[in-house]
Design an enzyme around this catalytic site. Structure first.
Site, PDB file in Angstrom:
ATOM      1  N   HIS A 191       0.847  -1.194   0.000  1.00 49.22           N
ATOM      2  CA  HIS A 191       0.000   0.000   0.000  1.00 49.22           C
ATOM      3  C   HIS A 191       0.882   1.244   0.000  1.00 49.22           C
ATOM      4  CE1 HIS A 191      -2.916  -3.014   0.860  1.00 49.22           C
ATOM      5  NE2 HIS A 191      -3.890  -2.160   1.075  1.00 49.22           N
ATOM      6  N   GLY A 232     -10.992   0.170   6.880  1.00 46.14           N
ATOM      7  CA  GLY A 232     -10.158  -0.413   5.840  1.00 46.14           C
ATOM      8  C   GLY A 232      -9.579   0.614   4.882  1.00 46.14           C
ATOM      9  N   HIS A 233      -8.729   0.122   3.987  1.00 48.15           N
ATOM     10  CA  HIS A 233      -8.036   1.009   3.049  1.00 48.15           C
ATOM     11  C   HIS A 233      -9.000   1.728   2.106  1.00 48.15           C
ATOM     12  CE1 HIS A 233      -7.370  -2.980   0.652  1.00 48.15           C
ATOM     13  NE2 HIS A 233      -8.586  -2.524   0.440  1.00 48.15           N
ATOM     14  N   ASN A 234      -8.676   2.982   1.829  1.00 50.35           N
ATOM     15  CA  ASN A 234      -9.405   3.832   0.878  1.00 50.35           C
ATOM     16  C   ASN A 234     -10.823   4.183   1.315  1.00 50.35           C
ATOM     17  OD1 ASN A 234      -7.320   2.185  -0.972  1.00 50.35           O
ATOM     18  ND2 ASN A 234      -7.713   4.178  -1.911  1.00 50.35           N
TER      19      ASN A 234
END
Length: 336
Positions: A191, A232-234
Site C-alpha cells: 500500500h 479499511g483502506h481507501n
C-alpha cells in the site's frame, strides 16, 4: 525504473512498445503518463477513456478498450501482476533507522520520554505527544493535537489541527489487500497511499485505520470514532459522522456527512452510505444505503420501519406456534 526493468524483476511476461520510466502505481482516474494502473473488473473499463495512465494491466478479452495513448499490458491476472510490481514501490517505515536516535527539536511542542520520531516529521505548536508514541517518516501533525501513549503513526500520515488519538491506536498501517495465484497462494499488495485525518477528529483507543492502496484513506472534519474500530483502506468517512465501538468498515466504503454507525455494525466493501443515515447496532450492510434513512437488523440490514414490522410479524407467528403446540399437547394429554 524502466517499464522493462520492472516487469523483468517480477517475472511478468507481456508485450509493450514504449519502455518509459515508471514513477508510481495509481488509480486510473488519477494516473499520469508515467504511472501504471490495472483493471480486473469490467465496471472500471469506463475509466479508460479519460485516463492518462502510461500503461494498464488488463486481460486480453478487454484489451481492445484501451485507448491508443495508453499501453495495454496483457496478462492472465491483472490483480496479481499489480500486486507483484507494487513491491517495487514499497515505502519504508523508517528509511534510515539510525536517524530515530538523533535529537529533534519542535517549537512549542511537548514531547514526553520514549517517543520515537522518524525523518521529515512536522508537528504543529501546542501539540502534546505522550510516552511510547511512534511517528514514522514524513508524518505531518497539525496544531493542538494530542497523541496518547502507544499511538503509532505510519509513514506519511497527515493529521490536521485539533486531532485527538487515544492509546494504542494505529493510523496508516497496511490495508488488508492480497492477490491470489492459481495455486491459492496469497501475494501481498504493498500500500503506497496514506491516511489523512482532518481537523477536530477524535479517535478512541485501540482503533486501526489502514492507509490507502494509492491515494488517501480520508477521515473528514469533526468525525468521532470510538474504541476498537477497524477502518479499511481507501475508506472515506464524511464530516461529523459517529462510529461506535467494534464497527468494521471494509475497504473503499464511503459515507456522506453525519452518518451514525451503531456498535458492531459491519459494512461490505465498495459501498456508499448516504448523509444523515443511521445504522443500528450489529447490522450487516451489503448494499448502498440512501441518505436520511434509518436502518437496523442483523443480516441483512433493512430500513428500520421494515425491521420493526419484521420483528412484530416474527414475534406474532412465534407466539401462535407456541399456543398451537400447547393445545396439541393438552389434547394429547386428555386423550390418554
Amino acid at each position: 525504473m524502466k517499464l522493462s526493468e520492472l516487469l523483468s524483476a517480477y517475472s511478468i511476461e507481456t508485450e509493450f512498445s514504449n519502455d518509459f520510466e515508471v514513477h508510481a502505481l495509481a488509480e486510473l482516474d488519477k494516473a499520469t503518463p508515467n504511472d501504471i494502473s490495472y483493471i480486473d473488473q469490467v465496471c472500471y473499463l469506463k475509466l479508460l477513456k479519460d485516463s492518462k495512465a502510461g500503461a494498464v494491466f488488463i486481460r486480453k478479452k478487454e484489451s481492445s478498450k484501451v485507448p491508443k495513448s495508453m499501453q495495454a499490458l496483457i496478462v492472465d491476472n491483472p490483480h496479481l501482476a499489480f500486486a507483484k510490481v507494487s513491491h517495487a514501490f514499497k515505502i519504508p517505515f523508517f528509511k534510515n533507522p539510525q536517524s530515530v536516535n538523533e535529537p529533534k527539536h519542535f517549537e512549542k511542542v511537548t514531547i514526553m520520554p520514549n517517543v520515537v520520531i522518524g525523518e521529515g516529521v512536522e508537528i504543529g505548536e501546542n501539540s502534546l505527544i505522550y510516552p511510547g508514541v511512534v511517528i514514522a517518516d514524513g508524518v505531518k501533525i497539525g496544531k493542538n493535537c494530542i497523541l496518547y501513549p502507544r499511538v503509532i503513526l505510519y509513514q506519511n500520515t497527515i493529521l490536521e489541527d485539533n486531532v485527538i488519538i487515544h492509546a494504542g491506536s494505529v493510523i496508516g498501517g497496511d490495508g488488508f489487500g492480497y492477490a491470489h495465484t492459481a495455486l491459492g497462494e496469497h501475494v501481498k499488495i504493498e500500500h503506497v497511499g496514506i491516511v489523512r485525518i482532518q481537523k477536530n477528529v477524535e479517535i478512541g483507543a485501540n482503533t486501526a485505520i489502514d492507509r490507502a492502496v494509492f491515494g488517501e484513506t480520508l477521515i473528514k472534519e469533526g468525525v468521532k470514532i470510538d474504541n476498537l474500530v477497524q477502518i479499511g483502506h481507501n475508506c472515506v468517512l464524511g464530516e461529523h459522522s459517529i462510529v461506535v465501538s467494534q464497527v468494521g468498515l471494509s475497504g473503499s466504503t464511503t459515507t456522506g456527512r453525519n452518518v451514525v454507525f451503531g456498535g458492531q455494525v459491519g459494512i461490505g466493501g465498495h459501498l456508499h452510505v448516504g448523509e444523515f443515515t443511521q445504522i443500528g447496532g450489529k447490522s450487516a450492510v451489503g448494499k448502498d444505503l440512501p441518505p436520511n434513512t434509518n436502518f437496523a437488523g442483523a443480516i441483512p440490514a433493512m430500513e428500520i420501519h421494515e425491521w420493526h414490522h419484521f420483528l412484530a410479524h416474527l414475534r406474532t407467528n412465534f407466539r401462535k406456534q407456541q399456543k398451537t403446540s400447547l393445545l396439541q399437547k393438552a389434547k394429547g394429554f386428555f386423550k390418554s
